[in-house]
Design a protein around this motif. Structure first.
Motif, PDB file in Angstrom:
ATOM      1  N   GLU A 226      48.231  40.686  44.952  1.00 18.54           N
ATOM      2  CA  GLU A 226      47.440  40.255  46.110  1.00 18.54           C
ATOM      3  C   GLU A 226      47.558  41.183  47.308  1.00 18.54           C
ATOM      4  O   GLU A 226      46.690  41.171  48.175  1.00 18.54           O
ATOM      5  N   ARG A 227      48.616  41.977  47.375  1.00 16.16           N
ATOM      6  CA  ARG A 227      48.813  42.859  48.516  1.00 16.16           C
ATOM      7  C   ARG A 227      47.688  43.892  48.635  1.00 16.16           C
ATOM      8  O   ARG A 227      47.391  44.372  49.721  1.00 16.16           O
ATOM      9  N   PHE A 228      47.061  44.237  47.531  1.00 16.43           N
ATOM     10  CA  PHE A 228      46.018  45.256  47.519  1.00 16.43           C
ATOM     11  C   PHE A 228      44.618  44.649  47.408  1.00 16.43           C
ATOM     12  O   PHE A 228      43.661  45.351  47.128  1.00 16.43           O
ATOM     13  N   GLN A 229      44.512  43.336  47.627  1.00 14.55           N
ATOM     14  CA  GLN A 229      43.214  42.661  47.516  1.00 14.55           C
ATOM     15  C   GLN A 229      42.779  42.124  48.872  1.00 14.55           C
ATOM     16  O   GLN A 229      43.601  41.800  49.718  1.00 14.55           O
ATOM     17  N   ASN A 230      41.463  42.034  49.061  1.00 13.95           N
ATOM     18  CA  ASN A 230      40.902  41.366  50.230  1.00 13.95           C
ATOM     19  C   ASN A 230      40.796  39.890  49.889  1.00 13.95           C
ATOM     20  O   ASN A 230      40.056  39.509  48.999  1.00 13.95           O
ATOM     21  N   ARG A 231      41.543  39.059  50.618  1.00 20.09           N
ATOM     22  CA  ARG A 231      41.584  37.639  50.307  1.00 20.09           C
ATOM     23  C   ARG A 231      40.783  36.781  51.277  1.00 20.09           C
ATOM     24  O   ARG A 231      40.668  35.585  51.093  1.00 20.09           O
ATOM     25  N   GLN A 232      40.253  37.366  52.357  1.00 17.87           N
ATOM     26  CA  GLN A 232      39.484  36.585  53.315  1.00 17.87           C
ATOM     27  C   GLN A 232      38.008  36.629  52.947  1.00 17.87           C
ATOM     28  O   GLN A 232      37.509  37.638  52.458  1.00 17.87           O
ATOM     29  N   GLY A 233      37.311  35.537  53.232  1.00 22.05           N
ATOM     30  CA  GLY A 233      35.878  35.496  52.988  1.00 22.05           C
ATOM     31  C   GLY A 233      35.104  36.189  54.093  1.00 22.05           C
ATOM     32  O   GLY A 233      35.641  36.513  55.148  1.00 22.05           O
ATOM     33  N   CYS A 234      33.826  36.401  53.855  1.00 23.60           N
ATOM     34  CA  CYS A 234      32.978  37.099  54.828  1.00 23.60           C
ATOM     35  C   CYS A 234      32.892  36.350  56.146  1.00 23.60           C
ATOM     36  O   CYS A 234      32.933  36.951  57.214  1.00 23.60           O
ATOM     37  N   TYR A 235      32.776  35.018  56.074  1.00 23.85           N
ATOM     38  CA  TYR A 235      32.639  34.214  57.294  1.00 23.85           C
ATOM     39  C   TYR A 235      33.848  34.396  58.201  1.00 23.85           C
ATOM     40  O   TYR A 235      33.702  34.593  59.411  1.00 23.85           O
TER      41      TYR A 235
END
Length: 81
Positions: A32-41
């Protein structure tokens, strides 16, 4: 069953489509450290949050100028009569 991570969720050095991946292999493997976890909104809301006070100050400034112009116009009208 292993959940696959889409390539679009991987973090990039520059936040654009052309930016280089920070660590593509680690992202696709599920770290998860290398992933974007937030949504666009959420991301858009956070980016606009910095400009809310500037927009408010600008609106108050325009309001003050309009009020001054209205008072000036009333004084001119009174001077004509």
């Amino acid at each position: 069953l292993e959940k696959a991570t889409p390539e679009a969720c991987c973090q990039r050095e520059l936040q654009s489509r052309e930016g280089m991946f920070v660590n593509k292999e680690a992202c696709l493997s599920g770290i998860e450290r290398f992933q974007n976890r937030q949504g666009c909104y959420t991301v858009i809301l956070n980016s606009f949050e910095t400009y809310v006070y500037l927009a408010g100050a600008l609106a108050i400034g325009v309001l003050a100028i309009e009020l001054f112009a209205m008072i000036f116009a009333m004084c001119l009208f009174r001077g004509i009569q």
